[in-house]
Design a protein around this motif. Structure first.
Motif, PDB file in Angstrom:
ATOM      1  N   VAL A  15     -39.165  26.304  63.469  1.00  0.00           N
ATOM      2  CA  VAL A  15     -37.811  26.853  63.421  1.00  0.00           C
ATOM      3  C   VAL A  15     -37.210  26.625  62.035  1.00  0.00           C
ATOM      4  N   GLN A  16     -36.686  27.689  61.441  1.00  0.00           N
ATOM      5  CA  GLN A  16     -36.125  27.613  60.105  1.00  0.00           C
ATOM      6  C   GLN A  16     -34.702  27.073  60.127  1.00  0.00           C
ATOM      7  N   SER A  17     -34.392  26.218  59.170  1.00  0.00           N
ATOM      8  CA  SER A  17     -33.048  25.665  59.033  1.00  0.00           C
ATOM      9  C   SER A  17     -32.589  25.846  57.593  1.00  0.00           C
ATOM     10  N   VAL A  18     -31.399  26.418  57.414  1.00  0.00           N
ATOM     11  CA  VAL A  18     -30.827  26.619  56.081  1.00  0.00           C
ATOM     12  C   VAL A  18     -29.605  25.723  55.949  1.00  0.00           C
ATOM     13  N   THR A  19     -29.551  24.960  54.872  1.00  0.00           N
ATOM     14  CA  THR A  19     -28.432  24.042  54.685  1.00  0.00           C
ATOM     15  C   THR A  19     -27.788  24.226  53.320  1.00  0.00           C
TER      16      THR A  19
ATOM     17  N   ASP B 237     -25.508  21.718  50.961  1.00  0.00           N
ATOM     18  CA  ASP B 237     -25.012  20.339  50.858  1.00  0.00           C
ATOM     19  C   ASP B 237     -25.193  19.579  52.158  1.00  0.00           C
ATOM     20  N   GLY B 238     -26.341  19.794  52.785  1.00  0.00           N
ATOM     21  CA  GLY B 238     -26.699  19.056  53.991  1.00  0.00           C
ATOM     22  C   GLY B 238     -26.160  19.612  55.289  1.00  0.00           C
ATOM     23  N   MET B 239     -25.307  20.623  55.231  1.00  0.00           N
ATOM     24  CA  MET B 239     -24.746  21.201  56.452  1.00  0.00           C
ATOM     25  C   MET B 239     -25.565  22.411  56.894  1.00  0.00           C
ATOM     26  N   ASP B 240     -25.991  22.404  58.140  1.00  0.00           N
ATOM     27  CA  ASP B 240     -26.789  23.507  58.678  1.00  0.00           C
ATOM     28  C   ASP B 240     -25.903  24.740  58.875  1.00  0.00           C
ATOM     29  N   VAL B 241     -26.228  25.817  58.151  1.00  0.00           N
ATOM     30  CA  VAL B 241     -25.442  27.052  58.237  1.00  0.00           C
ATOM     31  C   VAL B 241     -26.253  28.196  58.829  1.00  0.00           C
ATOM     32  N   SER B 242     -27.380  27.867  59.440  1.00  0.00           N
ATOM     33  CA  SER B 242     -28.308  28.880  59.952  1.00  0.00           C
ATOM     34  C   SER B 242     -27.648  29.895  60.872  1.00  0.00           C
ATOM     35  N   SER B 243     -26.698  29.433  61.691  1.00  0.00           N
ATOM     36  CA  SER B 243     -26.058  30.319  62.670  1.00  0.00           C
ATOM     37  C   SER B 243     -24.855  31.049  62.097  1.00  0.00           C
ATOM     38  N   MET B 244     -24.492  30.735  60.866  1.00  0.00           N
ATOM     39  CA  MET B 244     -23.279  31.313  60.289  1.00  0.00           C
ATOM     40  C   MET B 244     -23.551  32.433  59.282  1.00  0.00           C
ATOM     41  N   ILE B 245     -24.809  32.646  58.957  1.00  0.00           N
ATOM     42  CA  ILE B 245     -25.119  33.539  57.831  1.00  0.00           C
ATOM     43  C   ILE B 245     -25.603  34.928  58.245  1.00  0.00           C
ATOM     44  N   ARG B 246     -25.505  35.256  59.521  1.00  0.00           N
ATOM     45  CA  ARG B 246     -26.065  36.522  59.989  1.00  0.00           C
ATOM     46  C   ARG B 246     -25.017  37.582  60.316  1.00  0.00           C
ATOM     47  N   THR B 247     -23.796  37.391  59.886  1.00  0.00           N
ATOM     48  CA  THR B 247     -22.754  38.377  60.154  1.00  0.00           C
ATOM     49  C   THR B 247     -22.775  39.478  59.092  1.00  0.00           C
ATOM     50  N   PRO B 248     -22.239  40.664  59.421  1.00  0.00           N
ATOM     51  CA  PRO B 248     -22.169  41.742  58.426  1.00  0.00           C
ATOM     52  C   PRO B 248     -21.398  41.328  57.172  1.00  0.00           C
ATOM     53  N   GLU B 249     -20.351  40.536  57.347  1.00  0.00           N
ATOM     54  CA  GLU B 249     -19.544  40.098  56.203  1.00  0.00           C
ATOM     55  C   GLU B 249     -20.368  39.249  55.245  1.00  0.00           C
ATOM     56  N   VAL B 250     -21.145  38.334  55.784  1.00  0.00           N
ATOM     57  CA  VAL B 250     -21.989  37.482  54.942  1.00  0.00           C
ATOM     58  C   VAL B 250     -23.111  38.310  54.325  1.00  0.00           C
ATOM     59  N   SER B 251     -23.606  39.295  55.047  1.00  0.00           N
ATOM     60  CA  SER B 251     -24.645  40.180  54.522  1.00  0.00           C
ATOM     61  C   SER B 251     -24.168  40.891  53.266  1.00  0.00           C
ATOM     62  N   MET B 252     -22.960  41.412  53.299  1.00  0.00           N
ATOM     63  CA  MET B 252     -22.402  42.097  52.131  1.00  0.00           C
ATOM     64  C   MET B 252     -22.147  41.122  50.983  1.00  0.00           C
ATOM     65  N   ALA B 253     -21.719  39.915  51.324  1.00  0.00           N
ATOM     66  CA  ALA B 253     -21.487  38.898  50.298  1.00  0.00           C
ATOM     67  C   ALA B 253     -22.801  38.514  49.634  1.00  0.00           C
TER      68      ALA B 253
END
Length: 239
Positions: free
Chosen positions: A91-95, A97-113
């Protein structure tokens, strides 16, 4: 274990003894991540989701109210941010500064950013060493926009996965709906078209098919079929 399983096991063991890189490029929504995960599992190698790294930095900028098109502001915002990607039990984990953001990066807004910050030279340079370092130490498959042209120009295997904008938008829409997000197909389609334009026209490392890459049009192919095609090509190229 039947004969087929034994043959597959022997094949994978042979492939695992060789260190190699697979570059999988293509536009947004082409299904690169899904295919790359299937190929990695089938070959027993590491999958590096490079897009997740750009999404993570895009998220940092959004959370700090930074204009993602302002190169100087983005650089100032992320220069001390430690972004990392790791795997546990497959299972992939993206952090950041040590904070897991894996579930926060898949929105259209983040995609455009992510698309916006990926056009900034400082951002690409920040992540380039991380990507190459992982590829140097193990057999990997990387997916992105410029893996075969910039990140790993000497990769042994290169593929460019694409599909029509309509098909890619539908796939992305279905994926977001399945995750419980409230989205409108027309908005997703608009985002896909906009990101295609941004990714293809940016001055730094634009989206393009490497001259020595195999192009795959997946409008009428499942992710499993694409993965099998790539696996077969790698199998033939290594054995």
């Amino acid at each position: 274990m039947n004969k087929t399983n034994i043959e597959n096991s022997i094949c994978c063991e042979a492939l695992a003894k060789k260190t190699y890189a697979i570059a999988l490029d293509g536009p947004s929504g082409a299904g690169k991540s899904t295919v790359a995960k299937l190929v990695a599992k089938k070959l027993g190698i590491t999958y590096l989701d490079t897009g997740a790294l750009y999404r993570a930095l895009g998220l940092v900028c959004l959370n700090n109210g930074v204009d993602v098109k302002d190169g100087a502001a983005v650089e100032q915002c992320i220069k001390d941010v430690n972004v990392n990607i790791s795997y546990r039990d497959g299972v992939q984990s993206v952090t950041t500064d040590g904070m897991d953001v894996s579930s926060m990066i898949r929105t259209p807004e983040v995609s455009m950013a992510a698309s916006a910050v990926s056009a900034i030279p400082y951002v690409r340079q920040k992540l380039l060493g991380l990507q190459r370092g992982i590829a140097e130490n193990s057999s990997v498959i990387l997916d992105g926009r410029d893996i075969g042209t910039v990140v790993l120009p000497n990769a042994k295997f290169k593929f460019f996965l694409t599909a029509s904008a309509e098909v890619r938008a539908r796939r992305r829409y279905d994926e977001l709906i399945a995750k419980g997000q409230t989205v409108v197909y027309e908005d997703v389609y608009s985002d896909v078209v906009t990101r295609d334009k941004n990714d293809s026209s940016r001055a730094v490392a634009p989206l393009k098919c490497a001259d020595d890459a195999t192009e795959i049009h997946s409008d009428n192919m499942t992710a499993e079929e694409v993965a099998e095609f790539i696996y077969a090509a790698v199998d033939e190229g290594l054995l």
